[in-house]
Design an enzyme around this catalytic site. Structure first.
Site, short mmCIF file in Angstrom:
data_model
loop_
_atom_site.label_atom_id
_atom_site.label_comp_id
_atom_site.label_asym_id
_atom_site.label_seq_id
_atom_site.Cartn_x
_atom_site.Cartn_y
_atom_site.Cartn_z
CB ALA A 54 -0.91 0.00 1.22
CD GLU A 120 4.77 -3.93 6.31
OE1 GLU A 120 3.87 -4.41 5.60
OE2 GLU A 120 5.81 -4.57 6.61
#
Length: 248
Positions: A54, A120
């Site tokens: 994302a 992340e």
């Protein structure tokens, strides 16, 4: 963008809005799951990236992050729940949500040039679409922690060595190999495969006794299928491995 495909059925998932992509992916997975003619499934991306994950700018604040996390959960759980063999064809980078999608599949074929990872932590956040859970179940908690804490990218041979992927092939063979594998599995007793898949996946969250109870229920249920009758009759007449299954 992703493609879910088997045989003549295909669904492209390529909206520019993340929540729309996840909703389309969930809808495509549910369509496949409800179609008894589908025998196995391939989830594929592009040659450069299976999926890069994302855009972090879309998350914004905690409210937005919760909304997107819920969308990821619904979409990837829908892929994982397809009662057929589901194979990811990882032709390129599969990072963050891309790797989490691949891990929601049952099996993974990876290009020898591809890279996977959960980066992340490099942004000060953590995986939110299964990266702390499915990864630990595939490679063990210690390796999962190291991969999540470091955020590093993993090459194909290491990914295979630690059990993160199942087959490594030349880049031009990635999707073709996934399709071949899906074809082989799809020619088998796919209803029984679906019951075995559910018993394995659901049993992981239970203690051994409860898991064995689940297996016993599935064992009884499978004897109500046409494939079981065919397989048993073929075994008695011709021996093992000679049955032709209908998928019912």
């Amino acid at each position: 963008a992703y493609e879910i495909t088997y045989g003549d059925w295909s669904s492209d998932v390529c909206s520019s809005d993340l929540r729309a992509v996840l909703a389309e992916l969930a809808a495509a997975a549910r369509t496949v799951a409800a179609d008894p003619t589908v025998k196995a499934v391939v989830v594929a991306g592009g040659p450069k990236a299976f999926a890069a994950g994302a855009d972090i700018s879309e998350f914004g604040d905690q409210t937005r992050a919760r909304e997107i996390a819920e969308g990821f959960r619904a979409a990837f759980d829908a892929v994982a729940a397809i009662p057929r063999p589901v194979i990811a064809a990882i032709g390129g980078y599969a990072l963050g949500g891309g790797l989490e999608l691949a891990m929601a599949c049952d099996l993974r074929v990876m290009s020898e040039r591809a890279r996977v990872g959960q980066p992340e932590i490099l942004l000060g956040v953590i995986p939110g679409a299964g990266g702390t859970q499915r990864l630990a179940r595939l490679v063990g908690p210690a390796r999962a922690k190291e991969l999540v804490w470091s955020g590093r990218q993993v090459g194909a041979e290491e990914a295979r060595a630690i059990g993160l992927v199942d087959r490594v092939v030349a880049p031009e063979e990635t999707e073709a190999e996934a399709r071949r594998w899906a074809g082989e599995l799809g020619a088998g007793a796919v209803v029984a495969m679906g019951l075995a898949k559910a018993a394995i996946d659901d049993g992981l969250g239970r203690d051994l006794a409860a898991g064995l109870d689940l297996e016993a229920e599935a064992f009884v249920e499978v004897f109500g299928t046409e494939d079981a009758r065919t397989g048993v009759a073929s075994f008695l007449e011709h021996g093992p491995g000679r049955a032709t299954f209908s998928g019912r």
